[in-house]
Design a protein around this motif. Sequence first.
Motif, PDB file in Angstrom:
ATOM      1  N   TRP B   9       0.838  -1.215   0.000  1.00 35.21           N
ATOM      2  CA  TRP B   9       0.000   0.000   0.000  1.00 35.21           C
ATOM      3  C   TRP B   9       0.864   1.252   0.000  1.00 35.21           C
ATOM      4  CZ3 TRP B   9      -4.348  -1.119  -1.747  1.00 35.21           C
ATOM      5  CH2 TRP B   9      -4.937  -2.350  -1.476  1.00 35.21           C
ATOM      6  N   LYS B  10       1.896   1.161   0.856  1.00 33.49           N
ATOM      7  CA  LYS B  10       2.807   2.303   0.892  1.00 33.49           C
ATOM      8  C   LYS B  10       3.419   2.520  -0.487  1.00 33.49           C
ATOM      9  CE  LYS B  10       5.153   3.244   5.268  1.00 33.49           C
ATOM     10  NZ  LYS B  10       6.219   2.715   6.114  1.00 33.49           N
ATOM     11  N   TYR B  11       3.811   1.385  -1.055  1.00 31.99           N
ATOM     12  CA  TYR B  11       4.468   1.399  -2.356  1.00 31.99           C
ATOM     13  C   TYR B  11       3.561   2.034  -3.406  1.00 31.99           C
ATOM     14  CZ  TYR B  11       7.151  -0.555  -6.231  1.00 31.99           C
ATOM     15  OH  TYR B  11       7.882  -0.725  -7.348  1.00 31.99           O
ATOM     16  N   SER B  12       2.328   1.568  -3.422  1.00 25.32           N
ATOM     17  CA  SER B  12       1.391   2.098  -4.416  1.00 25.32           C
ATOM     18  C   SER B  12       1.150   3.583  -4.191  1.00 25.32           C
ATOM     19  CB  SER B  12       0.056   1.362  -4.337  1.00 25.32           C
ATOM     20  OG  SER B  12       0.274  -0.009  -4.443  1.00 25.32           O
ATOM     21  N   LEU B  13       1.031   3.928  -2.912  1.00 20.86           N
ATOM     22  CA  LEU B  13       0.763   5.325  -2.587  1.00 20.86           C
ATOM     23  C   LEU B  13       1.907   6.210  -3.104  1.00 20.86           C
ATOM     24  CD1 LEU B  13      -1.541   6.747  -1.080  1.00 20.86           C
ATOM     25  CD2 LEU B  13       0.082   7.018   0.818  1.00 20.86           C
ATOM     26  N   SER B  14       3.118   5.750  -2.845  1.00 16.24           N
ATOM     27  CA  SER B  14       4.258   6.577  -3.278  1.00 16.24           C
ATOM     28  C   SER B  14       4.299   6.646  -4.795  1.00 16.24           C
ATOM     29  CB  SER B  14       5.562   6.024  -2.716  1.00 16.24           C
ATOM     30  OG  SER B  14       5.923   4.872  -3.430  1.00 16.24           O
ATOM     31  N   ALA B  15       3.909   5.535  -5.450  1.00 14.84           N
ATOM     32  CA  ALA B  15       3.900   5.548  -6.913  1.00 14.84           C
ATOM     33  C   ALA B  15       2.881   6.567  -7.407  1.00 14.84           C
ATOM     34  CB  ALA B  15       3.561   4.162  -7.440  1.00 14.84           C
ATOM     35  N   LYS B  17       1.739   9.088  -5.842  1.00 10.47           N
ATOM     36  CA  LYS B  17       2.178  10.440  -5.516  1.00 10.47           C
ATOM     37  C   LYS B  17       3.240  10.908  -6.510  1.00 10.47           C
ATOM     38  CE  LYS B  17       3.919  13.319  -1.763  1.00 10.47           C
ATOM     39  NZ  LYS B  17       4.807  14.019  -2.687  1.00 10.47           N
ATOM     40  N   GLY B  18       4.138   9.963  -6.854  1.00 10.44           N
ATOM     41  CA  GLY B  18       5.177  10.320  -7.819  1.00 10.44           C
ATOM     42  C   GLY B  18       4.579  10.731  -9.144  1.00 10.44           C
ATOM     43  N   ASP B  21       2.860  14.086  -8.763  1.00  7.60           N
ATOM     44  CA  ASP B  21       3.838  15.180  -8.713  1.00  7.60           C
ATOM     45  C   ASP B  21       4.321  15.534 -10.107  1.00  7.60           C
ATOM     46  OD1 ASP B  21       3.583  15.397  -6.099  1.00  7.60           O
ATOM     47  OD2 ASP B  21       5.536  14.505  -5.552  1.00  7.60           O
TER      48      ASP B  21
END
Lengths: 180, 186, 837, 328
Positions: B9-15, B17-18, B21
Amino acid sequence: MTLYSIIFYLLGIITLTATGMAVTRRNLVHAALWLVVSFFGTSLLFYLLGAPFLAALEVIIFAGAIMILFLFIIMTLRKEAAPRSFREVWRQWRLPSLLGLISLVLIGFFILSAAGSYHRLMPAMAAPVDFGRFLVTEYWLPVEIVSFLLFVALVGVLYLGRATDDLEAEKSAPRTGEEL
Amino acid sequence: MTRNKPNIWKYSLSAVKGIYDAYAVSMINFLRKPVTEEYPEYKRPLPERSRGRIILTRDPDGDERCVACYLCSAVCPTSCISMESAEREEDGRRFAIWFRINFARCIYCGQCEEACPTLAIQLTPDYEFCQYEVLDFVYEKEDLLVDHGGRHPDYNFYRHAGVTEKGDKGAHPDEEEPVNLKSNMP
Amino acid sequence: MPRLIIDNQKIEVPEGTKVIDAAEQLGIMIPRFCYHSALGAVGACRLCAVKFLEGPVQGIEMSCMTDARDDMVVSTDDPEARAFRRFIIECLMMNHPHDCPVCDEGGHCLLQDETVSGGHDIRRYKGKKRTFRDQYIGPFVQHEMNRCIHCYLCVRFYQEFTGYRDLAAYQIGYRVYYGRFEPGQLESPFSGNLIDICPTGVFTDKPARYRGRRWNMERSPSVCIHCSLGCNTVANARYREMLRQEARLSESVNGHFICDRGRFGFGYANLPDRPRRAEIGKNEASWTEAVRALANRLTISDGASEMKKTAVLGSARSSLETQAALAILAGSAGWPMPAYFADPHQSSVCRTVVRRLDEGLAVSMKEIERADWILAVGADPINEAPMLALAMRQAVRNGGKAGVIDPRPVFLPFDFTHLPIPREQMEFCLNHLIHSGIARQEADDAGEAVAGFYAQLPEEAEFEEAVREGISTLAEGLKQSEHPVLICGTDIVPLSTPDLAADHAHLLNRIKNTCGLFYILPGADAFGAAMLEASAESAFEDLLKAIEDGEITALMVVENDLIGAYPNRKRLETALDRLELLIVLDYLSTPTVDRADFFLPTTTVFETGSCFINQEGRLQYAEQVHAVGAPIRQLRGRSHPPREHRDEVPGGDPRPAWRAVADLVRALDLDEIRLYTSGPESWLTGSKGPFRFFQEKIYPPREGRILPAESEVAPFKSSIKKEAKKPEAGTLDILFVDRTFGAEALSALSEPIRRAEPAAAAFIHPKDASELGLSDGDSAILRFEEGDLEIPVALNNDMARGLLVIPRKPDLEWQTAGARFPRIARNRIAGVRKETE
Amino acid sequence: MWFLGFVILLIKLAAVLGALVLLAVYLVWIERRLLAKFETRLGPNRAGWHGALQPFADGVKILLKEDLIPEGADRFIFMMAPAVVATSALLLFVVVPFGEGFTLWGRRVPMLFTDLNVGLLYVVAISTVAVYGVVLAGWSSNSLYSLLGGIRGAAQMISYELSLGLSLAPVVMMAGSFSLVDIVDAQAAYPFILVQPVGFLIFLVSTMAEAHRLPFDIPEAENELMGGYHTEYSGMRFGLFFVGEYVNMLVLGSLAAVFFLGGWRGPLLPGVVWFVLKVLIVPFLLIWSRAALPRPRYDQLMAFGWKCLIPVALVNIIATGGLMLLFG
């Protein structure tokens, strides 16, 4: 001879020629391309005979997916066909030509024997809805079996295709209590 | 063998967000005023030491500075400078009888200018000399020689060289009278 | 054998080795200016200072002045030594001008290198610099005294090594000046070596002044072709033009140095009138056209389809490849085998030389330097082979004795005994001298053959007092000698002398166990030419006879100026007139080229890789220096070189002469495809022909002597006369001779050599002159049957009587004399008084 | 009067073909200008008003260039491959309804060429054929860069074909027909994007990959493959690839409009205008993505397609089916 029959025979000739070319070409890519032409001919024949759904599937699955995969493999291997002697070629062709001969004889036989069962070529149409309904109501069991078979195959492929280091790790890693 | 499995989930979230951005930044730039300077209408004034077309300068006396020592052609990484030196008939001075720079090869690195012991060869801020014919990029001495001293108007190599160009030995400020061989005086 | 440690590396060197040399053997180059391995050490520059850490010597010392001894521990990069050297460099640089950009030494300047590597990069000296005025010292060397660092190398080389005195050191202290007392041309024909030897730019190459830096040059190892010694050089070309030659170290041939003829004689390669286009008749044609037309003329003349019989004349200045290719062409076409010498005298003398020289007798110049007794017969080393004189001088410096039996006024830069014997009596004198130098007992002990030969030698001889004294001095020297060397010229000697010299060398060899024999030959590859002639028994005289008889109607002359070289102008002209076809291949513009019906341009030694065999039978390879083409300087007119794209190199038509022969063989459809299908290795190496020594198929071949272990002629067959031949009374002998500058055909075309050559003058003994009523500077008119020859005379005491010595200059019509060694009645000489102002 | 329909068809064909190609050609200019804006540059602004004539200048240039065929190339295939790409892109448009239709002299003139009852399948089928252009161009050039490009193209386009098809399955389920006209009609009340946002996203991403646009331009990847499958092409043959790519963008845009944005339907403005506006949304998003996103690695690309897009699309189908069963 109606327009339909003209188109039909034309497509038939194209399909047969393309298939013959596909079988005899020594250049693998050319052979594959002739096969694609043959698929297109078949697909158009389907369409002509009133099965647009099948026609589309023929193109999507055979021409679009399978032959592309073939080409993909041919290109990755980059194998050039070496010229071979007649004996070798003949050894390979013996059985296929025998079978082909048999089927030719049979086809001829059927054509000649059922002389009364000719149909005039007529435009026809089977809507995808009918096709789907027919398939799922009449043949629901084979469809389910085939889909299950495919599912099993998919699982198998996934297992075989796992990254090798995962496999290695599984084999070699001593199982400790913590991990369990 | 422990492997850190990333938190999906963290991974997907950061993806996400990237990606967000990236789109956001590009959209912000989309709305900004372009920074492009439109060249032929607006010519940016170049600094004096920027490196463009090469010239051969003259010393304060108006004589050409180049002594055809071959150092520029030796140091040139693209071998675009060629010349031949000769002895000038009037005063025995060394000079380039021909001097050629092939600007089609030149990369304006300025090494020739650094190598030049007489400050003859200098790069100028002029960069606008396109040609349609490659041969037109070959500049001869007549095309390169200018009537001024460039960035160093006051230097004169022969005042410091210790060899004569005009006049007798020992005539320059840092030199003694020539030794008199036939004298017994110490 | 002292063992020492230099920079932590152990080395064992022979006794007496200097530390600087020991370090060099380890690959450590200690900086130096004044030290030179040929000149030795004087310790003048102080730059080779190293630190001796332990052992018999301690502290900072000069490595060139210190003999290597046991237990020495030397550090070349000790901080103290480095600081010392840096200080020395700074001192040396104090007065050095700031003129590297305009100095021709820049780029290969030792001072530059040592200054940079020594770390002296900023001049701290703020005072005024000492200056000198420069001198004109001739057309070869440019003088720029301000750059001097006072290492004394130039004067040591000039005075000690070459033995000339006109360049010297003047003044004292920091005012020391190297130059001449008065400006003027340097007398030494070795002055060009000052350019190589000077570590900075005091002496620079004048003809190549300002023409290019070392790094601009196309440089290749080459071989000098201006005499038969085959000195090694480095040729420098730029923009398709030969600019400079430097000496190349060769341990056995020329050592470190070369003469000025070799150094500055390359000018013929750059001549603007050098023919660069093939010619049919007088019309320019392309190479292929010309070869095809030539092949047609050779095959279908007279309407017959068979080949026209053609005489072939090669040359002694051509490469071995060309000479061999000619032999193959003539052999496969069924023509008479080629001759290589236009001059019949040279031809027969050289053939004798080739037959007599073997591994047991031949010596190199290095071995001459070690000889203790040298006798030259019919040789004028400084004029015929200048570097030989230098080698002889080193022998004399080492305590050897030298003598010359020669009628000419011979000058050599060392003490030697000159026996000015008339040409006819030279052999007699030699026989007598050898007889007096060897005791009968010694000859008897050496075996029957030797004793028999010795017994024939004349015991008594009637000579002038001075000559008798000279003979006894030399005989005395021979008695004490252990390494005698006989030098035999080939230019003016009678035909039998080379044989005789070889016999004497054998005699001395049997008695002293060692005796060298050294011939001087006419031409860079005269040895190869003579080998080919000797094996084929061909001679130009026979060919000429056949032409005169009309048996042969075509003549092919390759790189030979036949008209300039054949001694009888009238006979040659008549023969040439009878020819239907004259084919000339050359790289010079000569009178022969002007007469040619077909002309093909060939390349010089600098434009082709080629082999030469020098007079001691040493095979050497000169590499190609630059591509064929007209020098850019000649193309550019007044301004910059042309700017155009072209397919071909302007003036790039000339090809190697052997390539021309190969093309001709192909055009004639002869059965020798190896000539044009593969490189020289395939046809120089075959078992056929004279070049059996190319055993291995290596091309370029390895350098080395190619002599047989034993000569094909058994020794002691010379016929010896007991009585001296008396000169004919009432006539004068005329000798046409070589000069250092101006008489050799190639170098005479070079601009600096032309400036350096003295005016043509005939040497004559003062007594003969007074009998003829001539005084110094007057012109003598020699009335030959074919025409007159006018030449100023120069009186010289130091020569034989009854003799006129005339330099064989190309512009002097000496062929009007009609013979190689003409005699002229005294009454046919008229004098013209020198005009006095 | 049977030929009147034929004439109308021809006129329609010509008009649409012209408009499509013109639009595609202008899309190049639009892309360059937009991309420049994203990078705070100006872009081509010299030829004509704000560079409006740039496409023609480019066209003239590309037509005048020499047509090179590399040594050792399979000549026929090499010459054919660009045509495959361009024609398959154009053929896709046959089934796209771009307006409501009108009546002319009593004849109903529909704003599309043919209403195939398997229209969606036709779209999928033809877009798979487009792969052949890429693969064959790569193979026939006799160049390793091209071959690599072709191989990558094959793998990538098969993979994303799958997710493209799967993302459209819910649309078919909701419309109950493969016919594109029926699908548009099914969106009379609301466009499907409102109920199928996930499907739309998958469709959009697959579209990028299908059109091999950045960040999914792995088969071309000019900084590693120097242009990939069209490295060896020059002149108008290269131009055909170019045209094909941009027509493809437009076609995919129009498919997005048909499948998810309600086709030509919209208030106030005429249908065709609405349609064009909707069509241009996808190209704009593609250009924006090109400005914003870096190119993934080949394996990342494949992993994303197989491990992310396809499972999500499958879940989306099941979810749609479930919801339809529940409420429908």
